[in-house]
Design a protein around this motif. Sequence first.
Motif, short mmCIF file in Angstrom:
data_model
loop_
_atom_site.label_atom_id
_atom_site.label_comp_id
_atom_site.label_asym_id
_atom_site.label_seq_id
_atom_site.Cartn_x
_atom_site.Cartn_y
_atom_site.Cartn_z
N LYS A 1 -9.68 -1.91 10.58
CA LYS A 1 -9.99 -1.24 9.31
C LYS A 1 -10.01 -2.21 8.14
O LYS A 1 -10.56 -1.90 7.09
CB LYS A 1 -8.98 -0.13 9.05
N GLN A 2 -9.40 -3.38 8.32
CA GLN A 2 -9.49 -4.39 7.27
C GLN A 2 -10.92 -4.92 7.16
O GLN A 2 -11.35 -5.35 6.10
CB GLN A 2 -8.55 -5.56 7.56
N PRO B 1 0.82 -1.21 0.00
CA PRO B 1 0.00 0.00 0.00
C PRO B 1 0.85 1.26 0.00
O PRO B 1 0.50 2.26 -0.63
CB PRO B 1 -0.78 -0.11 1.31
N TYR C 1 -7.50 2.72 -6.54
CA TYR C 1 -6.50 3.17 -5.56
C TYR C 1 -6.85 2.65 -4.16
O TYR C 1 -6.00 2.12 -3.44
CB TYR C 1 -6.43 4.69 -5.58
N THR C 2 -8.13 2.79 -3.78
CA THR C 2 -8.55 2.27 -2.48
C THR C 2 -8.29 0.77 -2.39
O THR C 2 -7.81 0.26 -1.37
CB THR C 2 -10.05 2.53 -2.26
N ASP D 1 -16.75 2.61 -2.73
CA ASP D 1 -15.42 2.68 -2.15
C ASP D 1 -15.34 1.90 -0.84
O ASP D 1 -14.34 1.24 -0.55
CB ASP D 1 -15.10 4.16 -1.91
N ASN E 1 -10.12 6.16 -8.59
CA ASN E 1 -10.23 6.33 -7.15
C ASN E 1 -10.51 5.00 -6.45
O ASN E 1 -9.91 4.68 -5.43
CB ASN E 1 -11.36 7.31 -6.83
N LYS F 1 -13.48 -3.37 -0.31
CA LYS F 1 -12.59 -4.23 0.47
C LYS F 1 -13.30 -5.41 1.12
O LYS F 1 -12.74 -6.04 1.99
CB LYS F 1 -11.87 -3.38 1.52
N ALA G 1 -9.15 5.53 6.79
CA ALA G 1 -10.06 4.45 7.18
C ALA G 1 -9.69 3.16 6.46
O ALA G 1 -10.33 2.14 6.65
CB ALA G 1 -11.51 4.83 6.86
N GLN G 2 -8.67 3.23 5.61
CA GLN G 2 -8.18 2.01 4.96
C GLN G 2 -7.13 1.36 5.88
O GLN G 2 -6.52 2.05 6.70
CB GLN G 2 -7.54 2.35 3.60
N PRO G 3 -6.95 0.07 5.73
CA PRO G 3 -6.03 -0.62 6.65
C PRO G 3 -4.56 -0.35 6.35
O PRO G 3 -3.82 -1.24 5.97
CB PRO G 3 -6.37 -2.10 6.44
N VAL G 4 -4.15 0.90 6.51
CA VAL G 4 -2.73 1.24 6.37
C VAL G 4 -2.31 2.01 7.62
O VAL G 4 -3.11 2.74 8.17
CB VAL G 4 -2.47 2.12 5.12
N ARG H 1 -11.05 9.31 4.56
CA ARG H 1 -11.34 8.13 3.74
C ARG H 1 -10.08 7.27 3.60
O ARG H 1 -10.14 6.04 3.73
CB ARG H 1 -11.82 8.57 2.36
N ARG I 1 -6.05 -0.91 -3.95
CA ARG I 1 -4.61 -1.13 -3.83
C ARG I 1 -4.15 -0.91 -2.39
O ARG I 1 -3.27 -1.61 -1.91
CB ARG I 1 -3.83 -0.19 -4.76
N LEU I 2 -4.76 0.06 -1.72
CA LEU I 2 -4.41 0.29 -0.32
C LEU I 2 -4.85 -0.89 0.54
O LEU I 2 -4.32 -1.12 1.61
CB LEU I 2 -5.06 1.57 0.21
N ASN I 3 -5.85 -1.63 0.05
CA ASN I 3 -6.31 -2.82 0.76
C ASN I 3 -5.62 -4.08 0.28
O ASN I 3 -6.07 -5.19 0.55
CB ASN I 3 -7.82 -2.97 0.62
N GLU I 4 -4.56 -3.86 -0.50
CA GLU I 4 -3.75 -4.97 -1.01
C GLU I 4 -4.51 -5.94 -1.90
O GLU I 4 -4.26 -7.14 -1.90
CB GLU I 4 -3.08 -5.73 0.14
N ALA J 1 1.92 1.96 -3.43
CA ALA J 1 0.80 2.50 -4.19
C ALA J 1 0.63 3.99 -3.89
O ALA J 1 0.39 4.80 -4.78
CB ALA J 1 -0.48 1.74 -3.86
N ILE K 1 -5.42 -1.26 12.43
CA ILE K 1 -5.31 -1.74 11.04
C ILE K 1 -6.17 -2.97 10.82
O ILE K 1 -6.87 -3.09 9.82
CB ILE K 1 -3.84 -1.99 10.69
N ARG K 2 -6.15 -3.87 11.81
CA ARG K 2 -6.98 -5.07 11.64
C ARG K 2 -8.46 -4.74 11.69
O ARG K 2 -9.27 -5.40 11.02
CB ARG K 2 -6.61 -6.10 12.70
#
Lengths: 333, 258
Positions: free
Chosen positions: B76-77, A22, B100-101, B148, B97, B152, A125-128, A122, B103-106, A25, B73-74
């Motif tokens: 938010k997963q 991430p 991208y989100t 969005d 967009n 995930k 709120a993603q898991p990073v 936003r 990708r942030l969530n792998e 990215a 993080i867990r």
Amino acid sequence: MIFITVIFREEVPVMNNITLKPFLAMVRKEVADHVRSWRSIILLGIVALTCMGSLYTSLSNFTEAVSRSNAENDFFFLNLFTLSDGTLPSFIVFVSFLGPLLGISLGFDAINSEQNKGTLSRILAQPVPRDYLLNAKFVAGLAVVSIMFFTLSFLVLGTGLIALGIPPTAGEFIRMILYTIISIVYVSFWLNLSILFSVRFRQPATAALAGIAVWLFLTVFYPLIVNLVLKGIEPSEMATPRAVYIYQKLRFGLVQVMPGELFNEITSTLLVPSVRSIGPLTMEQLHGTIPGPLPVGQSLLIVWPQLTGLIALTLLCFVLSYLSFMRREIRSR
Amino acid sequence: MEKIIEIYGLTKRYGTHLVVNNLDLSVGKGEIFGLLGPNGAGKSTTILMLLGLTEPDSGTVRVCGLDPVRFPIRVKQKVGYLPEDVGFYEDMTGMENLVYTARLNEIPQGEAESRADELLAKVGLGTEKHKKTGKYSRGMRQRLGLADVLIKHPRVIILDEPTLGIDPTGVREFLELIVRLSREDGITVLFSSHQLHQVQQVCDRVGIFVDGRLLAEGEIGSLARQLFPDGQEASEGRSVALDDIYYRYFQGGGAGHE
């Protein structure tokens, strides 16, 4: 950018369930943003133009300058960076002048614009991990600046090669690379400072203004204040050598907190090999020295404290923005 | 029923102002829970604490059995969060967009693209997916926000005032979409709003939230009984409109209850 990707790819696999994918990215997106934005195109234009100008002035009276200089000075290739005919400043002066502008303008809206656009909450709120965002902003800015500066340095080198017809020596080449790296460190100080302001101030305009204010203060007003203070405590002609020595030390020390001054000292020492010392020297210390250029290692040794100081200032700004960002509450808009 | 969100004794203050006051709340799996309350009641702050975006002063929070302060993080997963007035990168398209989100969530690039495509069609943005989000209307942004959140594969989605600023037909479509998605995939939904009829439309259970406290909680029908245990309204049971309750409480504010 590519080399950063490569470095990170090596260790992409899991560390504590958190991967760097991430992060990559994010960096990719930030770099793309920088490259596509009008802001960096304008900046690149300014930097390219000024460098062409300074290159022109240094080349146009190169022959004169080289023939004027003494025979043992065979570092004439470096004159490309330092020479000026007085109409336009030299390359290094331009870089030390434009560097802060570049750094400030790449970072002043890093965090607050995300907040104002409503994307910050936003993304977070993603898991990073939260620091990914801050780090990605910094790494992306650094990547853009690095590419820009290396390109410029190599362009200067290439133009010099074509115009002069003589390749630089290994020593000169190493000095140029070192100079480029240190310029990047200098710009990254300003980048970090403006990221710090972008974390602290809600409005990008305020953050930009704060960055410019610090820059102006350090380049214009701080030297004035130092001069005033030093005038007040200037020792008389009858003063003991000890007092004069302490006064000179103080005078030297007071300007060392300015990042611009640190940068200028480093670059002038690195690009002018005959510079043997920064700061005051006594007659005793000079006694018996043979004038001549220093090897690269020795030049680097002279500016080591300045270099450390510059890196420390950069890290300080980063740590401060880190501290204020990591525990703060993330509201939407 | 398995509990997905559990809150015990949650308290948050800003200076001397108590925003969330000793809150207890639990939401079961697959439920659509409505958090109903006036502006400034502490709904958003509670939601931020569920996600670890702000730290509680005291009390415990468990989301999917995890503490969001220690394992943000867990959490938010598993949790999708649609903030109030969500924003997107305006020089990127809706599709970009979303990817991208992802990708942030792998989520790998290929899967991200196909999933984004599918979700955009689901929320009714199939034809607008290659338009820059800067040109999206408010309602479209909100629907993109829902896509969005869903990209995930969340187990819980938290929507903070999602219908604000959308026109009435848009609101109905949006709410229907939420209900459908929740039922189809068994997603737990926490829905915060200050608009009663919307909450009434979609939620299985409702919590009325005023001045940082939960005044009443339960199914819409049983709320009346809870709020007026001795009152004449209660005897009439279901005929009591929630409207009455709501407005009575809000006009009196929290003070009326004390």
